[in-house]
Enzyme design. Structure first.
Site, PDB file in Angstrom:
ATOM      1  N   CYS A 107      -3.059  -5.894 -10.933  1.00  0.00           N
ATOM      2  CA  CYS A 107      -2.904  -4.669 -11.709  1.00  0.00           C
ATOM      3  C   CYS A 107      -2.933  -3.449 -10.774  1.00  0.00           C
ATOM      4  CB  CYS A 107      -3.979  -4.620 -12.796  1.00  0.00           C
ATOM      5  SG  CYS A 107      -3.720  -3.358 -14.062  1.00  0.00           S
ATOM      6  N   CYS A 108      -3.863  -2.519 -10.978  1.00  0.00           N
ATOM      7  CA  CYS A 108      -3.958  -1.340 -10.111  1.00  0.00           C
ATOM      8  C   CYS A 108      -4.699  -1.640  -8.809  1.00  0.00           C
ATOM      9  CB  CYS A 108      -4.653  -0.197 -10.843  1.00  0.00           C
ATOM     10  SG  CYS A 108      -6.362  -0.573 -11.325  1.00  0.00           S
TER      11      CYS A 108
END
Length: 391
Positions: A107-108
């Site tokens: 994800c991030c």
């Protein structure tokens, strides 16, 4: 611990994406890894995204000298920022890299943590779509793969890619045979990234006033990924989801020893009305079946022709054994499908029959949850959510 057991660290923080964290924890434990969930906060309990509470095994500050075969970072905001700013975690991950051991992020976290810490220079890496530019700015080669391996670093994109990501990590630790074994138990999607589908019979409109009121019960030994996928996706859709714990404690230990936390005890909402009651599976399904209050709620729901559903073992242990599948088509986990009186649809991943929805396993939980969103809100909204979560 067996000599061949691999050790894994999964750090969590306030604002961690719970579906990513829980799917990683449970899949890696199914693969045989000794997984430690460590809070980078000052307490083991964290407030993850979407109002979901998580409970770590320990504080990161207590284990900074420990050695792990794999450190894997979940995403979510502000959790990803908190992980990035955690100096002890940064030092552990950098030492991990210097010693030639595995690091992974989703994800991030590839951009925010691994990239910021300088570990992705010259590496191919992926991440959540809105972080791809930031990923490239860290001198990584940003690629749009659902899972990317480059040397001893593995990266992935978001909630909908987490099980694939975790299976890849099992393969990195234990080999392809073990990864394939776990994949077959979870019923991983054969066509990840393609538009989700489900089977529908006796099409009926699922009604609600203002906002769908949805009850998700949990119990000891409930399957954690199934429970969290339901809550995560349905709260993203802006449904009002109540997690109700069976028994006397809000905190229960799931089938893979991850800790789940209810919003209320079931006793507190037993007289309330819901637009949908939907059950996760695992061996917790047997506890649901022995909970008279829950079974009575489900019977009233069915008699009122209001939606109810279950995944994994719940369709058999709770619905079949209580007469809640009469005249209905359903699916369930392969290990118990021979207990369904009507086995005509057992190979379907998600089945909707009028006001009943059933599904099979952790690997079908996202499709199951999106089908519920579609029944309440329409396909367009469900497809938007599928895109946002990278299903």
């Amino acid at each position: 611990m067996a000599p061949s057991t691999k050790t894994v660290l999964i750090p969590i923080a306030h604002g961690t994406e719970p579906l990513e964290a829980v799917a990683m924890i449970t899949t890696l434990r199914r693969g045989g890894a000794d997984v430690t969930v460590a809070s980078v906060e000052t307490q083991v309990g964290v407030d993850a995204c979407h109002g979901i509470k998580m409970v770590a095994d320990t504080l990161l500050s207590d284990i900074t000298d420990s050695i792990f075969d794999l450190i894997v970072l979940p995403g979510g905001l502000p959790g990803g920022e908190t992980l990035k700013n955690c100096k002890p975690l940064e030092n552990m991950v950098k030492k991990q890299d210097a010693d030639g051991r595995l690091n992974a992020a989703i994800c991030c976290a590839p951009a925010l943590a691994l990239g910021t810490w300088g570990l992705l220079q010259g590496k191919k890496a992926t991440g959540y779509p809105v972080f791809m530019e930031k990923l490239a700015a860290t001198c990584a080669t940003a690629v749009e793969s659902r899972v990317q391996i480059d040397g001893r670093i593995v990266t992935s994109r978001g909630p909908g890619t987490t099980i694939e990501f975790s299976i890849t990590l099992v393969e990195q630790l234990y080999g392809k045979e073990k990864a394939d074994e776990v994949s077959s138990i979870l019923l991983v999607r054969p066509n990840p990234g393609e538009e989700y589908t489900f089977t529908e019979l006796n099409k009926t409109e699922w009604l609600f006033e203002d906002t769908p009121q949805i009850l998700v019960p949990i119990a000891e030994d409930s399957e954690e990924t199934e429970a969290i996928a339901l809550v995560d996706i349905l709260r993203r859709a802006k449904a009002n989801v109540v997690i109700a714990a069976i028994g006397n404690s809000l905190e229960v230990v799931g089938s893979c020893k991850a800790k789940l936390v209810g919003d209320v005890l079931l006793d507190e909402v037993a007289e309330k009305s819901f637009d949908l009651i939907v059950l996760p599976g695992g061996n917790g399904a047997q506890r649901f079946a022995s909970c008279e209050k829950l079974v009575n709620m489900l019977k009233k729901q069915a008699e009122a022709n209001k939606p109810y559903g279950g995944i994994c073992k719940s369709p058999v242990y709770v619905f079949e054994h209580n007469g809640l599948l009469k005249g209905k088509k359903a699916t369930t986990h392969p290990r118990v499908s021979n207990e369904l009186s009507d086995q005509s649809h057992i190979d379907h991943r998600v089945v909707v029959d009028g006001n009943l929805i059933t599904s099979r396993a952790p690997g079908t939980a996202m499709e199951f949850s999106l089908a519920i969103v579609e029944k309440f809100y329409g396909r367009e909204k469900a497809l938007q959510l599928a895109k946002a979560t990278l299903v």
